[in-house]
Motif scaffolding. Sequence first.
Motif, PDB file in Angstrom:
ATOM      1  N   VAL A 181       0.846  -1.204   0.000  1.00  0.00           N
ATOM      2  CA  VAL A 181       0.000   0.000   0.000  1.00  0.00           C
ATOM      3  C   VAL A 181       0.877   1.248   0.000  1.00  0.00           C
ATOM      4  O   VAL A 181       0.617   2.202  -0.740  1.00  0.00           O
ATOM      5  CB  VAL A 181      -0.983  -0.004   1.203  1.00  0.00           C
ATOM      6  CG1 VAL A 181      -1.805   1.281   1.243  1.00  0.00           C
ATOM      7  CG2 VAL A 181      -1.910  -1.217   1.137  1.00  0.00           C
ATOM      8  N   ALA A 182       1.941   1.233   0.809  1.00  0.00           N
ATOM      9  CA  ALA A 182       2.864   2.384   0.874  1.00  0.00           C
ATOM     10  C   ALA A 182       3.478   2.665  -0.500  1.00  0.00           C
ATOM     11  O   ALA A 182       3.609   3.822  -0.906  1.00  0.00           O
ATOM     12  CB  ALA A 182       3.961   2.121   1.902  1.00  0.00           C
ATOM     13  N   ALA A 183       3.835   1.599  -1.219  1.00  0.00           N
ATOM     14  CA  ALA A 183       4.436   1.758  -2.556  1.00  0.00           C
ATOM     15  C   ALA A 183       3.426   2.382  -3.527  1.00  0.00           C
ATOM     16  O   ALA A 183       3.769   3.262  -4.325  1.00  0.00           O
ATOM     17  CB  ALA A 183       4.919   0.408  -3.079  1.00  0.00           C
ATOM     18  N   ARG A 184       2.154   1.954  -3.430  1.00  0.00           N
ATOM     19  CA  ARG A 184       1.108   2.524  -4.304  1.00  0.00           C
ATOM     20  C   ARG A 184       0.904   4.007  -3.997  1.00  0.00           C
ATOM     21  O   ARG A 184       0.730   4.820  -4.902  1.00  0.00           O
ATOM     22  CB  ARG A 184      -0.221   1.778  -4.090  1.00  0.00           C
ATOM     23  CG  ARG A 184      -0.269   0.400  -4.684  1.00  0.00           C
ATOM     24  CD  ARG A 184      -1.637  -0.250  -4.422  1.00  0.00           C
ATOM     25  NE  ARG A 184      -1.469  -1.685  -4.305  1.00  0.00           N
ATOM     26  CZ  ARG A 184      -2.034  -2.448  -3.378  1.00  0.00           C
ATOM     27  NH1 ARG A 184      -2.843  -1.909  -2.476  1.00  0.00           N
ATOM     28  NH2 ARG A 184      -1.838  -3.738  -3.352  1.00  0.00           N
ATOM     29  N   ILE A 185       0.898   4.345  -2.691  1.00  0.00           N
ATOM     30  CA  ILE A 185       0.719   5.742  -2.293  1.00  0.00           C
ATOM     31  C   ILE A 185       1.878   6.582  -2.821  1.00  0.00           C
ATOM     32  O   ILE A 185       1.680   7.666  -3.381  1.00  0.00           O
ATOM     33  CB  ILE A 185       0.615   5.873  -0.756  1.00  0.00           C
ATOM     34  CG1 ILE A 185      -0.705   5.253  -0.258  1.00  0.00           C
ATOM     35  CG2 ILE A 185       0.694   7.335  -0.319  1.00  0.00           C
ATOM     36  CD1 ILE A 185      -0.824   5.140   1.253  1.00  0.00           C
ATOM     37  N   ALA A 186       3.101   6.090  -2.638  1.00  0.00           N
ATOM     38  CA  ALA A 186       4.301   6.826  -3.083  1.00  0.00           C
ATOM     39  C   ALA A 186       4.231   7.102  -4.573  1.00  0.00           C
ATOM     40  O   ALA A 186       4.495   8.221  -5.035  1.00  0.00           O
ATOM     41  CB  ALA A 186       5.555   6.024  -2.740  1.00  0.00           C
ATOM     42  N   GLU A 187       3.830   6.083  -5.340  1.00  0.00           N
ATOM     43  CA  GLU A 187       3.731   6.215  -6.794  1.00  0.00           C
ATOM     44  C   GLU A 187       2.671   7.251  -7.173  1.00  0.00           C
ATOM     45  O   GLU A 187       2.899   8.129  -8.011  1.00  0.00           O
ATOM     46  CB  GLU A 187       3.376   4.845  -7.392  1.00  0.00           C
ATOM     47  CG  GLU A 187       3.575   4.754  -8.888  1.00  0.00           C
ATOM     48  CD  GLU A 187       3.187   3.370  -9.425  1.00  0.00           C
ATOM     49  OE1 GLU A 187       2.592   3.336 -10.508  1.00  0.00           O
ATOM     50  OE2 GLU A 187       3.468   2.357  -8.749  1.00  0.00           O
ATOM     51  N   GLY A 188       1.505   7.156  -6.513  1.00  0.00           N
ATOM     52  CA  GLY A 188       0.412   8.084  -6.808  1.00  0.00           C
ATOM     53  C   GLY A 188       0.766   9.521  -6.461  1.00  0.00           C
ATOM     54  O   GLY A 188       0.475  10.451  -7.222  1.00  0.00           O
ATOM     55  N   LEU A 189       1.426   9.702  -5.306  1.00  0.00           N
ATOM     56  CA  LEU A 189       1.800  11.056  -4.882  1.00  0.00           C
ATOM     57  C   LEU A 189       2.901  11.641  -5.761  1.00  0.00           C
ATOM     58  O   LEU A 189       2.884  12.831  -6.061  1.00  0.00           O
ATOM     59  CB  LEU A 189       2.249  11.056  -3.417  1.00  0.00           C
ATOM     60  CG  LEU A 189       1.141  11.033  -2.366  1.00  0.00           C
ATOM     61  CD1 LEU A 189       1.721  10.960  -0.967  1.00  0.00           C
ATOM     62  CD2 LEU A 189       0.206  12.237  -2.483  1.00  0.00           C
ATOM     63  N   GLU A 190       3.836  10.794  -6.176  1.00  0.00           N
ATOM     64  CA  GLU A 190       4.918  11.306  -7.021  1.00  0.00           C
ATOM     65  C   GLU A 190       4.365  11.885  -8.322  1.00  0.00           C
ATOM     66  O   GLU A 190       4.794  12.932  -8.766  1.00  0.00           O
ATOM     67  CB  GLU A 190       5.929  10.181  -7.332  1.00  0.00           C
ATOM     68  CG  GLU A 190       7.090  10.190  -6.353  1.00  0.00           C
ATOM     69  CD  GLU A 190       7.899   8.906  -6.394  1.00  0.00           C
ATOM     70  OE1 GLU A 190       8.201   8.454  -7.511  1.00  0.00           O
ATOM     71  OE2 GLU A 190       8.208   8.384  -5.307  1.00  0.00           O
ATOM     72  N   SER A 191       3.398  11.191  -8.912  1.00  0.00           N
ATOM     73  CA  SER A 191       2.829  11.685 -10.180  1.00  0.00           C
ATOM     74  C   SER A 191       2.006  12.949  -9.936  1.00  0.00           C
ATOM     75  O   SER A 191       2.000  13.869 -10.744  1.00  0.00           O
ATOM     76  CB  SER A 191       1.981  10.615 -10.855  1.00  0.00           C
ATOM     77  OG  SER A 191       0.881  10.277 -10.035  1.00  0.00           O
ATOM     78  N   LYS A 192       1.333  13.038  -8.774  1.00  0.00           N
ATOM     79  CA  LYS A 192       0.488  14.196  -8.473  1.00  0.00           C
ATOM     80  C   LYS A 192       1.322  15.416  -8.055  1.00  0.00           C
ATOM     81  O   LYS A 192       0.977  16.546  -8.373  1.00  0.00           O
ATOM     82  CB  LYS A 192      -0.500  13.823  -7.358  1.00  0.00           C
ATOM     83  CG  LYS A 192      -1.605  14.808  -7.105  1.00  0.00           C
ATOM     84  CD  LYS A 192      -2.557  14.997  -8.255  1.00  0.00           C
ATOM     85  CE  LYS A 192      -3.475  13.846  -8.494  1.00  0.00           C
ATOM     86  NZ  LYS A 192      -4.386  14.079  -9.626  1.00  0.00           N
ATOM     87  N   LEU A 193       2.403  15.163  -7.329  1.00  0.00           N
ATOM     88  CA  LEU A 193       3.203  16.264  -6.794  1.00  0.00           C
ATOM     89  C   LEU A 193       4.388  16.649  -7.677  1.00  0.00           C
ATOM     90  O   LEU A 193       5.134  17.543  -7.332  1.00  0.00           O
ATOM     91  CB  LEU A 193       3.741  15.911  -5.387  1.00  0.00           C
ATOM     92  CG  LEU A 193       2.682  15.660  -4.309  1.00  0.00           C
ATOM     93  CD1 LEU A 193       3.340  15.173  -3.035  1.00  0.00           C
ATOM     94  CD2 LEU A 193       1.866  16.915  -4.033  1.00  0.00           C
ATOM     95  N   ALA A 194       4.556  15.936  -8.791  1.00  0.00           N
ATOM     96  CA  ALA A 194       5.687  16.245  -9.677  1.00  0.00           C
ATOM     97  C   ALA A 194       5.625  17.711 -10.066  1.00  0.00           C
ATOM     98  O   ALA A 194       4.625  18.200 -10.565  1.00  0.00           O
ATOM     99  CB  ALA A 194       5.629  15.360 -10.917  1.00  0.00           C
ATOM    100  N   ALA A 195       6.714  18.404  -9.772  1.00  0.00           N
ATOM    101  CA  ALA A 195       6.756  19.846 -10.063  1.00  0.00           C
ATOM    102  C   ALA A 195       6.730  20.056 -11.572  1.00  0.00           C
ATOM    103  O   ALA A 195       7.471  19.421 -12.306  1.00  0.00           O
ATOM    104  CB  ALA A 195       8.017  20.450  -9.465  1.00  0.00           C
ATOM    105  N   PRO A 196       5.857  20.960 -12.068  1.00  0.00           N
ATOM    106  CA  PRO A 196       5.771  21.193 -13.504  1.00  0.00           C
ATOM    107  C   PRO A 196       7.043  21.830 -14.074  1.00  0.00           C
ATOM    108  O   PRO A 196       7.380  21.633 -15.207  1.00  0.00           O
ATOM    109  CB  PRO A 196       4.579  22.131 -13.673  1.00  0.00           C
ATOM    110  CG  PRO A 196       4.328  22.699 -12.311  1.00  0.00           C
ATOM    111  CD  PRO A 196       4.892  21.752 -11.320  1.00  0.00           C
ATOM    112  N   VAL A 197       7.754  22.580 -13.226  1.00  0.00           N
ATOM    113  CA  VAL A 197       8.969  23.265 -13.697  1.00  0.00           C
ATOM    114  C   VAL A 197      10.135  22.880 -12.791  1.00  0.00           C
ATOM    115  O   VAL A 197      10.069  23.044 -11.587  1.00  0.00           O
ATOM    116  CB  VAL A 197       8.794  24.802 -13.666  1.00  0.00           C
ATOM    117  CG1 VAL A 197      10.067  25.490 -14.182  1.00  0.00           C
ATOM    118  CG2 VAL A 197       7.604  25.231 -14.480  1.00  0.00           C
TER     119      VAL A 197
END
Length: 199
Positions: A181-197
């Motif tokens: 579950v932690a790995a899924r959360i990390a993956e989901g957050l990384e894509s959501k929080l990826a800085a646009p610049v």
Amino acid sequence: MTDTQTTRLLIIGPPGAGKGTQAAAIAERYGVPAISTGDIFRANIKGGTELGKRVQAIIEKGELVPDSLTNEIVQDRLAQPDAAAGFLLDGYPRTVDQVHALDGMLEGSSLDAVVLLEADVDAVVARLLKRAEIEGRADDTEDVIRHRQQVYAQQTAPLIELFSERGILVTVDGLGTVEEVAARIAEGLESKLAAPVES
């Protein structure tokens, strides 16, 4: 220290989905405090603060802490130095009114991401019944647990819709090992929080 990126997160999910365990891991990963309203209430009561005394008086009457006081306590906690670079909220906001109150506290900037732990009701009920048996919680009958799941679903459905519309919802399957579950959360957050610049 120069202007750094803040990380403002919220975790929601049904009772028994493992929010507390995952909240601690997420907070550690992002270096932000995990802020649980239940913990804040207990800490204020234990510390004998003015807010704590007010909360204790309400709880002793068997009443629910009103939104206005919950908002005040959260605002006080978010103003503390360790939350300056961000936070992970658990247990607040629980209502649409509380979401709007939180928006006001964050002065225009809202949450960066909301982790929604989804779990099959039957699987969660089975997990909680097992925990009740181990911990000797005789009150946690299947009917009580199922009722709590229904209340959660009714209360949070409008929030899930709101966060989804804002484009900040990260839906994660909450069933599996803690690590999965932690790995899924990390993956989901990384894509959501990826800085646009990237600078």
